[in-house]
Design a protein around this motif. Structure first.
Motif, PDB file in Angstrom:
ATOM      1  N   ARG A   1       0.812  -1.209   0.000  1.00  0.00           N
ATOM      2  CA  ARG A   1       0.000   0.000   0.000  1.00  0.00           C
ATOM      3  C   ARG A   1       0.853   1.270   0.000  1.00  0.00           C
ATOM      4  O   ARG A   1       0.453   2.311  -0.493  1.00  0.00           O
ATOM      5  CB  ARG A   1      -0.879  -0.044   1.275  1.00  0.00           C
ATOM      6  CG  ARG A   1      -1.916   1.006   1.511  1.00  0.00           C
ATOM      7  CD  ARG A   1      -2.545   1.505   0.288  1.00  0.00           C
ATOM      8  NE  ARG A   1      -3.917   1.915   0.369  1.00  0.00           N
ATOM      9  CZ  ARG A   1      -4.473   2.698  -0.555  1.00  0.00           C
ATOM     10  NH1 ARG A   1      -3.764   3.141  -1.562  1.00  0.00           N
ATOM     11  NH2 ARG A   1      -5.745   3.022  -0.477  1.00  0.00           N
TER      12      ARG A   1
ATOM     13  N   GLU B   1       6.923   2.189   1.859  1.00  0.00           N
ATOM     14  CA  GLU B   1       7.609   1.374   2.858  1.00  0.00           C
ATOM     15  C   GLU B   1       7.298  -0.115   2.657  1.00  0.00           C
ATOM     16  O   GLU B   1       8.185  -0.972   2.744  1.00  0.00           O
ATOM     17  CB  GLU B   1       7.181   1.804   4.271  1.00  0.00           C
ATOM     18  CG  GLU B   1       7.904   1.066   5.381  1.00  0.00           C
ATOM     19  CD  GLU B   1       7.509   1.581   6.762  1.00  0.00           C
ATOM     20  OE1 GLU B   1       8.132   2.530   7.234  1.00  0.00           O
ATOM     21  OE2 GLU B   1       6.553   1.034   7.357  1.00  0.00           O
ATOM     22  N   ASN B   2       6.032  -0.440   2.366  1.00  0.00           N
ATOM     23  CA  ASN B   2       5.653  -1.824   2.101  1.00  0.00           C
ATOM     24  C   ASN B   2       6.470  -2.375   0.932  1.00  0.00           C
ATOM     25  O   ASN B   2       6.989  -3.486   0.981  1.00  0.00           O
ATOM     26  CB  ASN B   2       4.169  -1.952   1.745  1.00  0.00           C
ATOM     27  CG  ASN B   2       3.217  -1.474   2.825  1.00  0.00           C
ATOM     28  OD1 ASN B   2       2.131  -1.005   2.525  1.00  0.00           O
ATOM     29  ND2 ASN B   2       3.603  -1.581   4.088  1.00  0.00           N
TER      30      ASN B   2
ATOM     31  N   LEU C   1      -7.910  10.488   0.875  1.00  0.00           N
ATOM     32  CA  LEU C   1      -7.276  11.530   1.684  1.00  0.00           C
ATOM     33  C   LEU C   1      -8.243  12.686   1.959  1.00  0.00           C
ATOM     34  O   LEU C   1      -8.271  13.229   3.069  1.00  0.00           O
ATOM     35  CB  LEU C   1      -6.006  12.046   0.992  1.00  0.00           C
ATOM     36  CG  LEU C   1      -4.921  10.988   0.764  1.00  0.00           C
ATOM     37  CD1 LEU C   1      -3.747  11.584  -0.020  1.00  0.00           C
ATOM     38  CD2 LEU C   1      -4.415  10.415   2.088  1.00  0.00           C
TER      39      LEU C   1
ATOM     40  N   PRO D   1      -1.138  15.010   5.737  1.00  0.00           N
ATOM     41  CA  PRO D   1       0.143  14.349   6.015  1.00  0.00           C
ATOM     42  C   PRO D   1       1.055  14.435   4.792  1.00  0.00           C
ATOM     43  O   PRO D   1       0.596  14.269   3.654  1.00  0.00           O
ATOM     44  CB  PRO D   1      -0.261  12.909   6.311  1.00  0.00           C
ATOM     45  CG  PRO D   1      -1.661  13.014   6.809  1.00  0.00           C
ATOM     46  CD  PRO D   1      -2.276  14.126   6.011  1.00  0.00           C
ATOM     47  N   GLN D   2       2.317  14.697   5.037  1.00  0.00           N
ATOM     48  CA  GLN D   2       3.295  14.893   3.964  1.00  0.00           C
ATOM     49  C   GLN D   2       4.410  13.856   4.075  1.00  0.00           C
ATOM     50  O   GLN D   2       4.755  13.443   5.174  1.00  0.00           O
ATOM     51  CB  GLN D   2       3.926  16.293   4.087  1.00  0.00           C
ATOM     52  CG  GLN D   2       2.936  17.428   4.089  1.00  0.00           C
ATOM     53  CD  GLN D   2       2.249  17.603   2.754  1.00  0.00           C
ATOM     54  OE1 GLN D   2       2.879  17.439   1.701  1.00  0.00           O
ATOM     55  NE2 GLN D   2       0.961  17.912   2.764  1.00  0.00           N
ATOM     56  N   THR D   3       4.991  13.498   2.936  1.00  0.00           N
ATOM     57  CA  THR D   3       6.107  12.542   3.002  1.00  0.00           C
ATOM     58  C   THR D   3       7.322  13.177   3.686  1.00  0.00           C
ATOM     59  O   THR D   3       8.139  12.475   4.250  1.00  0.00           O
ATOM     60  CB  THR D   3       6.490  12.051   1.600  1.00  0.00           C
ATOM     61  OG1 THR D   3       6.674  13.196   0.770  1.00  0.00           O
ATOM     62  CG2 THR D   3       5.391  11.183   1.021  1.00  0.00           C
TER      63      THR D   3
ATOM     64  N   LEU E   1       7.330  10.476   6.221  1.00  0.00           N
ATOM     65  CA  LEU E   1       6.282   9.456   6.115  1.00  0.00           C
ATOM     66  C   LEU E   1       6.440   8.750   4.775  1.00  0.00           C
ATOM     67  O   LEU E   1       6.861   9.367   3.802  1.00  0.00           O
ATOM     68  CB  LEU E   1       4.892  10.110   6.150  1.00  0.00           C
ATOM     69  CG  LEU E   1       4.352  10.592   7.483  1.00  0.00           C
ATOM     70  CD1 LEU E   1       3.045  11.360   7.268  1.00  0.00           C
ATOM     71  CD2 LEU E   1       4.121   9.432   8.437  1.00  0.00           C
ATOM     72  N   PRO E   2       6.081   7.480   4.707  1.00  0.00           N
ATOM     73  CA  PRO E   2       6.125   6.805   3.402  1.00  0.00           C
ATOM     74  C   PRO E   2       5.021   7.333   2.483  1.00  0.00           C
ATOM     75  O   PRO E   2       4.031   7.895   2.941  1.00  0.00           O
ATOM     76  CB  PRO E   2       5.894   5.333   3.752  1.00  0.00           C
ATOM     77  CG  PRO E   2       5.265   5.327   5.096  1.00  0.00           C
ATOM     78  CD  PRO E   2       5.676   6.581   5.798  1.00  0.00           C
ATOM     79  N   GLU E   3       5.219   7.111   1.197  1.00  0.00           N
ATOM     80  CA  GLU E   3       4.232   7.508   0.182  1.00  0.00           C
ATOM     81  C   GLU E   3       3.016   6.598   0.267  1.00  0.00           C
ATOM     82  O   GLU E   3       3.154   5.383   0.385  1.00  0.00           O
ATOM     83  CB  GLU E   3       4.881   7.367  -1.190  1.00  0.00           C
ATOM     84  CG  GLU E   3       4.102   7.970  -2.326  1.00  0.00           C
ATOM     85  CD  GLU E   3       4.305   9.464  -2.449  1.00  0.00           C
ATOM     86  OE1 GLU E   3       3.294  10.161  -2.522  1.00  0.00           O
ATOM     87  OE2 GLU E   3       5.468   9.906  -2.460  1.00  0.00           O
ATOM     88  N   PHE E   4       1.824   7.182   0.221  1.00  0.00           N
ATOM     89  CA  PHE E   4       0.569   6.425   0.201  1.00  0.00           C
ATOM     90  C   PHE E   4       0.125   6.342  -1.256  1.00  0.00           C
ATOM     91  O   PHE E   4      -0.161   7.360  -1.883  1.00  0.00           O
ATOM     92  CB  PHE E   4      -0.467   7.175   1.049  1.00  0.00           C
ATOM     93  CG  PHE E   4      -1.815   6.525   1.113  1.00  0.00           C
ATOM     94  CD1 PHE E   4      -2.024   5.402   1.890  1.00  0.00           C
ATOM     95  CD2 PHE E   4      -2.896   7.072   0.438  1.00  0.00           C
ATOM     96  CE1 PHE E   4      -3.287   4.814   1.965  1.00  0.00           C
ATOM     97  CE2 PHE E   4      -4.154   6.506   0.510  1.00  0.00           C
ATOM     98  CZ  PHE E   4      -4.346   5.376   1.285  1.00  0.00           C
TER      99      PHE E   4
END
Lengths: 492, 335
Positions: free
Chosen positions: B75, B78-79, B118, B136-138, B149-152
């Protein structure tokens, strides 16, 4: 400026990190607890038939799927304006009480317990359930595994599956009990009550008789004055499945008591750029940032908060322990004076464990659960409903809006641990501030003590430790501003 | 952690990506047999259970891990990073559980968009108070340093849509007895130097359909009307589909023991498609086409109207692998 990163820590979805910034004096300037996870259930459930929600939202959490199953089922009942038969309610609650017993047991023994049984600074290799079994005896291990298995079995008999159970639908439950199944559940419930008594003794012998631990629990490093939220019955006693949500302030005075469907009048969520998880707060107080105290909007919804928000327990053994809890920690056994020591949450959890076990037995012995009347077929036009339960990790809210066919148009969820997001962040920061000082060596024991600040919450990322041997992975790196690693301390 | 120089144990890793934790709990539900697993394997990485550090995995030689059970969908960035890392380090990579196998329920997100997700969560949901529309921002610069933060991502993918996968274990979650059967087999192979089964195989499941495990007696199906599970109290001694309750049993692999129909609820397909079937939803449509009791197109349409959420029902667990792939919005695909 130096930076400490605790990355990774395990949590439910397996991802989480803590960034600690140190000032030039070597003290904590700021601290961020970051949740890098988002799956988007609220959006992708739109278009689904509402009756499927008790089966879909279990997949939010495989550790406490029971909580989502129940909140979703209650929201479905509300959407269809249907009253479920009394037997159905009791069967749902029976499943839920058994689940609570098992869930609290796994946290107490596998997650929280090892810190106390083995000591916060014990070697990492020993500070886990295996070490505990070595120290307390194989019999303890057998009892813990046996209690978890008993709770899971009750869930499977009633829910169809141990994980992601299916039996609650709008209007009731699809699975009743035979006399044989009921008798079996009574035996399992008796086992859970005995386990509750045993756990009280473990708590007493290992923690409360140890002055060092009591001092640790009472220390300022782990203390935050916050408001407390929890669901209570008509006598203001703790209830997990049903009742009204009561919020008391730092001094124990009632701020509000409301029905779940009124949640939007009382709770709102704040957004930060650096975390995918939002921060709920009390609307009456407003979002004032990451601060505790009377004027802050931050509240807790944990076992400790539930005891603070209530005025007692609905079963005898749990009530006796509730009184002892408050008498020991505040001098007032009535419970009117809240306890604010974060680590006391472990004790509160055991009080709840005893209540859950007693309530499981109570319900199992109730003849009405053998009734074949388990379903009310909904006839009203579906529209909107809120379902709320106490998850082990906090008040859980499911809010659905459907069209006239019961197809979801809007979904809003406030999940257990989310309630405690700000409180967890603040507890980590305060522990870090209290423990990291100029010249203090970053030891394994120090890391573990920072970890203990959030472990008390049993937050969803700590559901992970419902397992053998219950060790949280942790790395702290001391970095120069350019990112160069100056020092590193890891668990071994 | 327990390996010795003289007799190194096979190395085992377990990891979760975008998942609910149910697969991890299911592993623990093999009860005391988990101790046999811990005795046979050197558990080198298992964030749920032990001291597990990504850095330690990165430091391993490629293929140093003998077996990796990977659960959860892909997702975020990071995954994907973890999927690639563990693919590199593992000799055998198993897509463990429905999320890794075929996307599972998180992949229902492929019926909406990242933007819609989002917007709802951070702006439009009724409990959110966000007047400045903060998202929320990467990367977030603070006076003290940058927070990340990881990319969604737009689309949820199964594990083999990101890296090569050797075997698959279906189920949401896999049932404990199936997990133990897989582990026991793998331990036997490793202990006795037996050959591995051919790659691509589905392990820990049956080779028939859920219907074959279901104890409810079946008749020749003649469906005149579909009903939703809360609308009727079904006869406990008849097939649910015979009674008009949409049940995905005919399009679902056996292996769970037909647990849901046993308590009066239809199968929703968590064990994935049966053998030799690629697209579970198409299989379900085909199964239904043969049991609708009408030759009249108008009546057929009316009967089909009773299926209120075909995509979310037929592809409840397999959206990431669905042939249709992505739902279209306003004439544009959102891949």
């Amino acid at each position: 400026m130096q930076r400490l990163q605790i990355d990774p820590i395990t949590r439910l979805e397996g991802h989480g990190k803590i960034d600690i910034f140190l000032n030039d004096q070597g003290e904590v300037a700021d601290c961020f607890f970051i949740v890098p996870e988002l799956r988007g259930f609220e959006t992708f459930c739109v278009g689904r038939p509402v009756e499927e929600m008790p089966r879909i939202t279990t997949r939010i959490c495989g550790v406490c799927s029971e909580a989502h199953h129940m909140a979703a089922a209650k929201a479905c009942d509300a959407v269809y304006h249907v009253a479920i038969p009394p037997a159905a309610k009791k069967l749902r609650e029976l499943l839920y009480s058994a689940f609570f017993t098992g869930d609290h047991a796994t946290h107490f023994y596998i997650l929280g317990g090892p810190d106390f049984v083995m000591g916060p600074e014990a070697p990492v290799a020993e500070r886990n359930i295996i070490g505990m079994i070595g120290k307390l005896g194989v019999d303890v291990g057998r009892k813990v595994i046996g209690a978890r298995a008993a709770a899971h079995e009750i869930v499977k008999i009633l829910g169809g599956k141990t994980i992601h159970m299916v039996s609650s639908i709008p209007g009731g439950v699809t699975k009743g009990l035979t006399v044989e199944e009921r008798d079996h559940i009574v035996a399992l419930a008796n086992q859970l009550v005995e386990f509750g008594k045993f756990t009280l003794k473990v708590l007493d012998d290992v923690v409360l008789k140890n002055r060092t631990y009591v001092d640790l629990i009472l220390s300022d490093t782990y203390t935050h004055k916050m408001h407390s939220m929890g669901t209570v019955d008509e006598n203001n006693r703790v209830n997990f499945y049903d009742g009204k949500i009561r919020v008391v302030d730092c001094d124990g005075r009632e701020i509000v008591k409301y029905h779940g469907r009124e949640y939007l009048q009382h709770v709102a969520e704040h957004v930060e750029r650096w975390s995918y998880l939002k921060f709920p707060f009390l609307k009456a107080k407003g979002w004032k940032g990451f601060v505790d105290g009377m004027d802050s909007g931050v509240y807790r919804a944990t076992p400790l908060a539930r005891l603070n928000a209530a005025e007692g327990m609905a079963t005898p053994l749990a009530q006796a322990e509730y009184e002892r809890f408050y008498e020991t920690l505040t001098g007032d056994r009535s419970g009117r004076t809240p306890v604010h020591q974060t680590l006391a949450t472990h004790w509160a959890r055991v009080v709840e464990l005893v209540y859950a076990a007693e309530h499981t037995l109570e319900l199992a012995k109730d003849e009405e659960i053998l009734s074949p009347n388990l379903r009310t077929i909904p006839t009203a036009t579906p529209d909107e409903g809120v379902g709320q339960v106490e998850a082990p990790r906090g008040t859980l809210t499911h809010h659905y809006i459907t069209d006239e066919r019961g197809i979801l148009k809007k979904v809003n969820l406030i999940v257990g641990t989310t309630n405690n997001h700000a409180a967890i962040s603040m507890s980590i920061k305060k522990a870090a501030q209290g423990l990291i000082k100029r010249g203090v060596e970053i030891t394994e024991g120090l890391l573990n003590k920072i970890e203990m600040a959030f472990r008390a919450y049993d937050p969803c990322f700590a559901c992970a430790t419902h397992s053998l041997p219950g060790q949280m992975p942790i790395v702290v790196r001391l970095r120069a501003p350019d990112g160069t690693i100056l020092a590193e301390q890891r668990r071994e | 952690m327990n390996s010795t120089q003289s007799n190194p144990k096979p190395k085992l890793a377990l990891y979760w990506a975008a998942s609910c934790g149910g697969c991890e709990i299911a592993v623990l539900d093999i009860q005391d047999k988990i101790l046999d697993v811990a005795a046979f394997f050197d558990l080198v990485f298992w964030p749920v259970a032990m001291d597990a550090k990504i850095k330690d995995v990165e430091a391993m030689d490629d293929q140093a891990i003998d077996l990796c059970l990977f659960n959860g969908a892909i997702r975020t960035s990071e995954n994907e990073h973890m999927a690639q890392l563990l693919r590199r380090k593992a000799k055998i990579l198993v897509a463990f559980g429905s999320c890794a196998y075929e996307g599972c329920i998180p992949a229902l997100s492929n019926t909406t968009t990242r933007q819609a997700t989002l917007d709802w969560i951070y702006r439009d949901s009724p409990s959110t108070v966000n007047p400045e529309n903060v998202r929320p921002q990467t990367g977030t610069d603070t006076p003290l340093g940058k927070l990340e933060l990881p990319e969604f991502w737009e689309t949820v993918r199964a594990l083999d849509q990101v890296v090569e996968v050797d075997y698959y274990v279906p189920g949401c979650p896999p049932q404990a007895h199936q997990i133990w059967a897989v582990l026991e087999t793998v331990m036997d192979i490793m202990k006795n130097g037996k050959p591995l089964p051919p790659p691509g195989l589905v392990l820990g499941a049956g080779d028939k359909t859920c219907c074959d495990e279901c104890l409810r007696p079946r008749e020749e199906k003649k469906i005149k009307k579909f009903v939703r599970p809360h609308e009727i109290i079904p006869d406990p001694n008849r097939c649910l589909l015979d009674q008009g309750i949409l049940c995905c049993g005919p399009a679902t692999r056996s292996g769970c023991g037909a647990l849901c129909p046993a308590v009066g609820l239809p199968c929703r397909g968590c064990y994935g498609p049966p053998p030799n079937v690629h697209d579970q939803g198409t299989k379900m449509i085909s199964a239904l086409a043969s049991v609708i009791d009408s030759e009249d197109p108008e009546e057929i349409d009316k009967i089909l109207d009773g299926i209120v959420d075909p995509v979310g029902t037929f592809y409840r667990f397999s959206m990431a692998k669905a042939t249709l792939g992505r739902v279209q919005f306003n004439g544009k695909t959102s891949m």
